[in-house]
Scaffold this active site. Structure first.
Site, PDB file in Angstrom:
ATOM      1  N   HIS A 225       0.804  -1.228   0.000  1.00 45.91           N
ATOM      2  CA  HIS A 225       0.000   0.000   0.000  1.00 45.91           C
ATOM      3  C   HIS A 225       0.833   1.272   0.000  1.00 45.91           C
ATOM      4  CE1 HIS A 225      -3.679   1.995  -0.453  1.00 45.91           C
ATOM      5  NE2 HIS A 225      -3.243   2.890   0.398  1.00 45.91           N
ATOM      6  N   ARG A 441     -10.864 -10.671 -11.524  1.00 47.31           N
ATOM      7  CA  ARG A 441      -9.627 -10.106 -12.050  1.00 47.31           C
ATOM      8  C   ARG A 441      -8.600 -11.222 -12.159  1.00 47.31           C
ATOM      9  NH1 ARG A 441      -6.622  -7.090  -6.964  1.00 47.31           N
ATOM     10  NH2 ARG A 441      -5.040  -6.734  -8.550  1.00 47.31           N
ATOM     11  N   ARG A 442      -7.415 -10.910 -12.708  1.00 43.31           N
ATOM     12  CA  ARG A 442      -6.301 -11.855 -12.835  1.00 43.31           C
ATOM     13  C   ARG A 442      -6.733 -13.167 -13.487  1.00 43.31           C
ATOM     14  NH1 ARG A 442      -5.520 -11.127  -6.964  1.00 43.31           N
ATOM     15  NH2 ARG A 442      -3.935  -9.545  -6.556  1.00 43.31           N
TER      16      ARG A 442
END
Lengths: 551, 49
Positions: A225, A441-442
């Site tokens: 992050h 996703r992915r």
């Protein structure tokens, strides 16, 4: 009145070091952009990769080369330039340290890239264990991090030298900002260095059989992050301290800018759990604590938004603008150095709002592991940050190479920014929408056995391919502009814009330069947010996992 | 009367040149956008879980 130490031009020796970083960054843009184009085409379902190239391999190329290489190299080159410009030319020793860092990073990049291209490291951008890459991949990434520390050391040395030479004075704003970002980066990368050196390298070398997956993911997001803030803060440097000069206005408040950067240093790091809200093994109370800290880091971004609007409005009104939004008309829309980063600023509004949704603990379940998240970070890093970097390159590259941004290139740059905006609206918009409908996703193209729900996602995937193709055209245009500015533009002097504060007599409190205090609070917050969860994750760990190579 | 009008006009101009009312409106717009998106997804969450 103290004379400004500002040099009119970055010393060519420092310029050469900065340009070395930018060359690598823009090569990365080509390679990573091409991989991105292939991804959206595969996901449209109308195209298959030739020669046995795997989807997850190009996904890894795209993520690592753009998310880690393009960003880190551009940022290091940019920060070296602003420090050289505002705190003075690097000494030979400092510059040598910078070059050593550059070469360590470059060697590491080549090593990691070769392993990905050999299909020995298709572990995706987050290189999540138990996916296991070849050890050279991890070693390469370690070198990238160590190299970035070394370049960072040059910046810290310059800052220390400036403080010694100017006792009791606040450092130049851009140098201060570059230092904050460097310190934040060093504290954050300790996490990724720890997981790679203690866990992943020995495991990929076969010295240990298993890995504690939860610990490795937690160390990754401890780094992951603040990494996004490491991308964002240089964009904020441009927005706070450079754009006001480009439009002919002033920095709304020097103190506010410094304070927002200090808040980023404090709150960027102890927030990694908001990437792990759906992971078992971490107590909900600690997740909640880090969600609260995540919301604390929203504050300096909102301060930034206020400061930018105020800077623009003050400038517009000084030019006689009337009415509520008349000042917007006074802004120099024909100047790509302003307009392209401005598109980035606008994109940051939905980007930030989406981020607040993502971090909202239980609500994360709506979007977790969907392509909404991919849409989100293509607005943050791949629009707000990247368009600001491009906007900076339009003056930085010719400044460093002794050339000029011509009217023709400025026009092309405006077209480039507009194409990016159009392409990203299609691609990121479709990703957000499909994500809310549950699209993962992915993942490569699949009709999921003819499922009706998966069929709903197909039109959005076509829209992503259209948007991605437009973005690729914009990338080619950007590379053309970069090559022109680096090698072919007419010789001349391109201004390095550095903004001045609206009220220069207002000095920021010296406590902002007290690094023992700020780093102390940073470390305390990190220890508070992470100590007990780590003890839990290690003491109550399930049996470790062996490595998997699923590609 | 004429004098009063002149005075009020000058006052408005001074206020206008240093006014940040557009900034206020803009940050309210940003805040409004955040709230609308958040509430939208919140109801989607309530609906699904």
């Amino acid at each position: 009145m103290i004379k400004s130490p500002l040099k009119s031009k970055v010393d060519p020796r420092d310029g050469k070091l900065a340009m070395a970083h930018l060359y690598v960054a823009f090569i990365a843009l080509l390679v990573g952009g091409l991989a991105g184009l292939l991804q959206v085409l595969v996901r449209s379902g109308k195209f298959q990769l030739p020669a046995g190239i795997g989807y997850y391999q190009i996904l890894t190329v795209h993520g690592v080369v753009l998310g880690l290489v393009l960003t880190t190299f551009f940022i290091m080159g940019f920060q070296l330039s602003v420090v050289s410009k505002t705190a003075g030319t690097f000494t030979d020793k400092q510059r040598t340290v910078g070059w050593i860092g550059f070469w360590i990073m470059t060697i590491g990049t080549i090593a990691a890239a070769v392993m990905i291209l050999l299909n020995k490291a298709s572990v995706l951008y987050t290189f999540y264990a138990p996916l296991q890459a070849h050890f050279i991949f991890y070693l390469g990434l370690t070198l990238v991090v160590v190299g970035s520390w070394t370049v960072g050391a040059a910046i810290i040395m310059k800052y220390a030298e400036w403080r010694r030479a100017n006792p009791g004075q606040q450092s130049p704003l851009l140098t201060f900002m570059a230092l904050v970002n460097t310190l934040m980066w060093i504290v954050a990368t300790i996490g990724v260095a720890a997981t790679v050196l203690i866990q992943l390298l020995p495991w990929s070398l076969g010295w240990v059989d298993t890995v504690n997956v939860a610990v490795s993911r937690t160390l990754f997001w401890y780094f992951g992050h603040p990494l996004v803030y490491f991308w964002l803060l240089p964009a904020y440097m441009v927005w706070y301290a450079i754009i006001p000069k480009i439009i002919g206005g002033k920095i709304f408040s020097d103190s506010l800018a410094r304070m927002s950067f200090i808040l980023f240093l404090l709150f960027s790091i102890p927030v990694g759990f908001h990437h792990q809200l759906l992971e078992p093994g971490i107590d909900a109370a600690w997740k909640f604590l880090q969600v609260v800290l995540t919301f604390a880091v929203v504050i300096p971004s909102l301060m930034t938004a206020f400061s930018l609007f105020a800077s623009f409005e003050t400038f517009g009104r000084s030019k006689g603008a009337k009415g509520l939004f008349g000042w917007l008309k006074k802004l120099p829309w024909g100047d790509a150095r302003f307009t392209v980063p401005f598109i980035g600023m606008v994109a940051f509004i939905p980007a930030g709002a989406g981020g607040i949704v993502n971090a909202s603990h239980q609500m994360n379940q709506v979007i977790h592991n969907t392509i909404w998240v991919t849409g989100h970070f293509h607005l943050t890093v791949a629009t707000a940050v990247v368009l600001t970097f491009f906007g900076a390159a339009f003056w930085l590259v010719p400044h460093l190479t002794g050339r000029k941004l011509t009217k023709k290139m400025n026009k092309l740059a405006l077209i480039q920014g507009s194409l990016w905006a159009i392409g990203m609206t299609f691609m990121s918009g479709a990703m957000h929408a499909a994500g809310l409908l549950g699209a993962p996703r992915r993942s490569a193209f699949s009709d999921y056995g003819g499922s009706a729900q998966a069929a709903e996602w197909i039109p959005y995937q076509i829209a992503q391919a259209v948007g991605g193709s437009i973005l690729f055209i914009a990338i080619i245009l950007m590379l053309y502009i970069f090559i022109n500015l680096a090698f072919f533009a007419p010789k001349g002097e391109q201004e390095f814009p550095v903004g001045e504060a609206l009220h220069p007599e207002e000095k920021a409190p010296m406590v902002f330069e007290n690094w023992k205090l700020w780093l102390g609070i940073t470390v305390l917050l990190i220890l508070f947010a992470y100590t007990i969860p780590f003890i839990d994750l290690i003491q109550n760990a399930p049996p470790g996992s062996k490595g998997f190579k699923l590609w | 009367m004429a004098k009063a009008e002149l005075k009020s006009k000058t006052k408005t101009e001074i206020e206008d040149s240093s006014s940040l009312k557009g900034t206020l409106a803009s940050v309210f717009f940003v805040g409004f956008f955040i709230i609308v998106l958040w509430i939208g997804v919140y109801f989607l969450y309530l609906d699904r879980f």
